[in-house]
Write a protein that holds these residues in place. Structure first.
Motif, PDB file in Angstrom:
ATOM      1  N   ALA A  61       0.815  -1.214   0.000  1.00 60.17           N
ATOM      2  CA  ALA A  61       0.000   0.000   0.000  1.00 60.17           C
ATOM      3  C   ALA A  61       0.852   1.268   0.000  1.00 60.17           C
ATOM      4  O   ALA A  61       0.323   2.374   0.174  1.00 60.17           O
ATOM      5  N   GLY A  62       2.155   1.117  -0.169  1.00 60.76           N
ATOM      6  CA  GLY A  62       3.025   2.284  -0.282  1.00 60.76           C
ATOM      7  C   GLY A  62       3.719   2.696   0.986  1.00 60.76           C
ATOM      8  O   GLY A  62       4.400   3.731   1.013  1.00 60.76           O
ATOM      9  N   GLY A 207      -1.623  -4.610   7.672  1.00 60.45           N
ATOM     10  CA  GLY A 207      -0.528  -3.775   7.194  1.00 60.45           C
ATOM     11  C   GLY A 207      -1.002  -2.711   6.221  1.00 60.45           C
ATOM     12  O   GLY A 207      -0.571  -1.549   6.293  1.00 60.45           O
ATOM     13  N   ALA A 208      -1.915  -3.086   5.317  1.00 65.62           N
ATOM     14  CA  ALA A 208      -2.429  -2.126   4.336  1.00 65.62           C
ATOM     15  C   ALA A 208      -3.202  -1.003   5.017  1.00 65.62           C
ATOM     16  O   ALA A 208      -3.081   0.171   4.645  1.00 65.62           O
ATOM     17  N   ALA A 213      -4.302   2.260   2.946  1.00 69.36           N
ATOM     18  CA  ALA A 213      -4.511   1.694   1.608  1.00 69.36           C
ATOM     19  C   ALA A 213      -5.827   2.134   0.980  1.00 69.36           C
ATOM     20  O   ALA A 213      -6.830   2.311   1.663  1.00 69.36           O
ATOM     21  N   ARG A 214      -5.814   2.284  -0.358  1.00 69.99           N
ATOM     22  CA  ARG A 214      -7.028   2.527  -1.118  1.00 69.99           C
ATOM     23  C   ARG A 214      -7.861   1.249  -1.148  1.00 69.99           C
ATOM     24  O   ARG A 214      -7.325   0.141  -1.021  1.00 69.99           O
ATOM     25  N   VAL A 330      -0.148  -3.086  -6.656  1.00 68.08           N
ATOM     26  CA  VAL A 330       0.789  -2.997  -5.538  1.00 68.08           C
ATOM     27  C   VAL A 330       2.167  -2.641  -6.071  1.00 68.08           C
ATOM     28  O   VAL A 330       2.436  -2.741  -7.270  1.00 68.08           O
ATOM     29  N   THR A 331       3.047  -2.254  -5.176  1.00 68.06           N
ATOM     30  CA  THR A 331       4.397  -1.863  -5.582  1.00 68.06           C
ATOM     31  C   THR A 331       5.147  -3.067  -6.150  1.00 68.06           C
ATOM     32  O   THR A 331       4.898  -4.212  -5.762  1.00 68.06           O
ATOM     33  N   PRO A 332       6.074  -2.849  -7.088  1.00 71.44           N
ATOM     34  CA  PRO A 332       6.827  -3.975  -7.679  1.00 71.44           C
ATOM     35  C   PRO A 332       7.558  -4.816  -6.626  1.00 71.44           C
ATOM     36  O   PRO A 332       7.609  -6.044  -6.740  1.00 71.44           O
ATOM     37  N   GLU A 333       8.133  -4.161  -5.633  1.00 76.90           N
ATOM     38  CA  GLU A 333       8.849  -4.891  -4.587  1.00 76.90           C
ATOM     39  C   GLU A 333       7.894  -5.806  -3.819  1.00 76.90           C
ATOM     40  O   GLU A 333       8.217  -6.969  -3.515  1.00 76.90           O
TER      41      GLU A 333
END
Length: 350
Positions: A61-62, A207-208, A213-214, A330-333
């Motif tokens: 979620a960044g 966690g999100a 998180a959106r 989601v983020t690539p990582e």
């Protein structure tokens, strides 16, 4: 952050938290030392899956890497410790993570001290209390993680739902074992609430939520996490019958002795002949089931096609999870880490 580094930091956070609690307990009485020792042994093991999924829900979620999210994620290990301790009491399990279960540890303490009264009752009572303490400490560790109050309060709704669901799932599991009539569908309901949501989906949501998180991210994490959680538990059910004790930390066939009405057993009964079904009903739940008895049930589970059907379900749920992850926003990582965690959760060795 790598999975191994997350585990290391979670271990360190747990050790630090329990060490902060230690003086408070010992100031009450040195007689509480065995409680702390039992918890130290239990917390030394475990795969740390729930903290890992919580951490990667945050990153998906960044959220940025920080000590506070590790602290929040590590609190899930205290919740898991509570669940395991209570689960072992209900199942009369002798071992956990390759060590005596907590209630057996206190039962042995009672015997070693030659105290009067019922050693088994003392062991169960002590274990229940330690499980309750872990449950209380899980909340304390989460609330003092250092993340902002508004997001933490929002995430607390997820935490509360997670605890409610796992306790309801545990009751349904006990109920199905008592009734002795579980179907694949009713067994899957237990899997969803006792394990799938609790182990993967809700930690991801937690966690999100902490990262703000959106809704589309939360929805994507469900599409990935729920089928993966089901696949994880189905794999665990297979290991409970066919697993290597060195890998599982429990005696071979322990789930059979405990009479667990798993999806694997339900699929087997659906395919069994009358003679095979009678053998399962007669032997399943026998606490004195010996190795030949375990081997007989393993043979029936294999020959009926119950094992193959369960493996096919694992493959399908894993495919569904991987497909959902492919298009997840989601983020690539996080995408890479969640893909690796999916494999780790479902390909454990037998």
């Amino acid at each position: 952050m790598s999975t191994s580094r997350i585990r290391k930091e979670v271990d360190e956070a747990l050790l630090a938290f329990v060490d902060r609690q230690r003086p408070t307990l010992l100031a009450i009485s040195d007689d509480l030392t065995p409680l702390l020792s039992a918890l130290d042994v239990l917390l030394a093991g475990g795969k740390r899956l729930r903290p890992a999924f919580c951490y990667w829900g945050w990153r998906a979620a960044g959220g940025a890497d920080c000590a506070a999210i590790v602290q929040a994620a590590a609190s899930l290990e205290l919740l898991q410790a509570s669940a395991l301790i209570h689960d072992d009491v209900m199942d009369s399990s002798d071992t956990r993570r390759g060590q005596p279960s907590v209630h057996r540890r206190f039962e042995a303490l009672h015997g070693a001290q030659s105290w009067p009264g019922d050693a088994e009752a003392f062991g169960s009572g002590a274990a229940i209390l330690l499980g309750d303490l872990c449950l209380a400490w899980s909340s304390e560790m989460f609330e003092t993680c250092g993340l902002g109050g508004d997001r933490r309060r929002h995430a607390r709704d997820v935490y509360d739902m997670m605890r409610t669901e796992v306790m309801c799932g545990q009751y349904l599991d006990m109920l199905e074992s008592t009734r002795g009539e579980a179907t694949a569908d009713t067994a899957l309901r237990v899997v969803e609430y006792k394990s799938a949501k609790y182990t993967i989906e809700r930690p991801l949501h937690l966690g999100a939520a902490l990262a703000g998180a959106r809704p589309d991210v939360t929805g994507a994490l469900t599409a990935y996490g729920l089928p993966l959680g089901i696949a994880f538990q189905l794999r665990d059910d297979v290991l409970g019958v066919f697993g290597d004790p060195g890998e599982t930390g429990k005696p071979a066939g322990d789930d059979l002795r405990e009479g667990k009405r798993t999806v694997l057993i339900a699929l087997t009964l659906e395919r069994a002949s009358s003679a095979q079904a009678d053998a399962i009903q007669r032997r399943l739940g026998d606490p004195d089931l010996d190795r030949p008895g375990v081997d007989e049930l393993r043979t029936i589970i294999t020959e009926t096609g119950g094992l193959a059907a369960c493996e096919a379900m694992i493959d399908q749920y894993l495919t569904d999870a991987e497909k959902a992850l492919t298009s997840a926003p989601v983020t690539p990582e996080a995408h890479q880490a969640l893909s690796e965690l999916a494999v780790a959760a479902t390909t454990r060795s037998m």
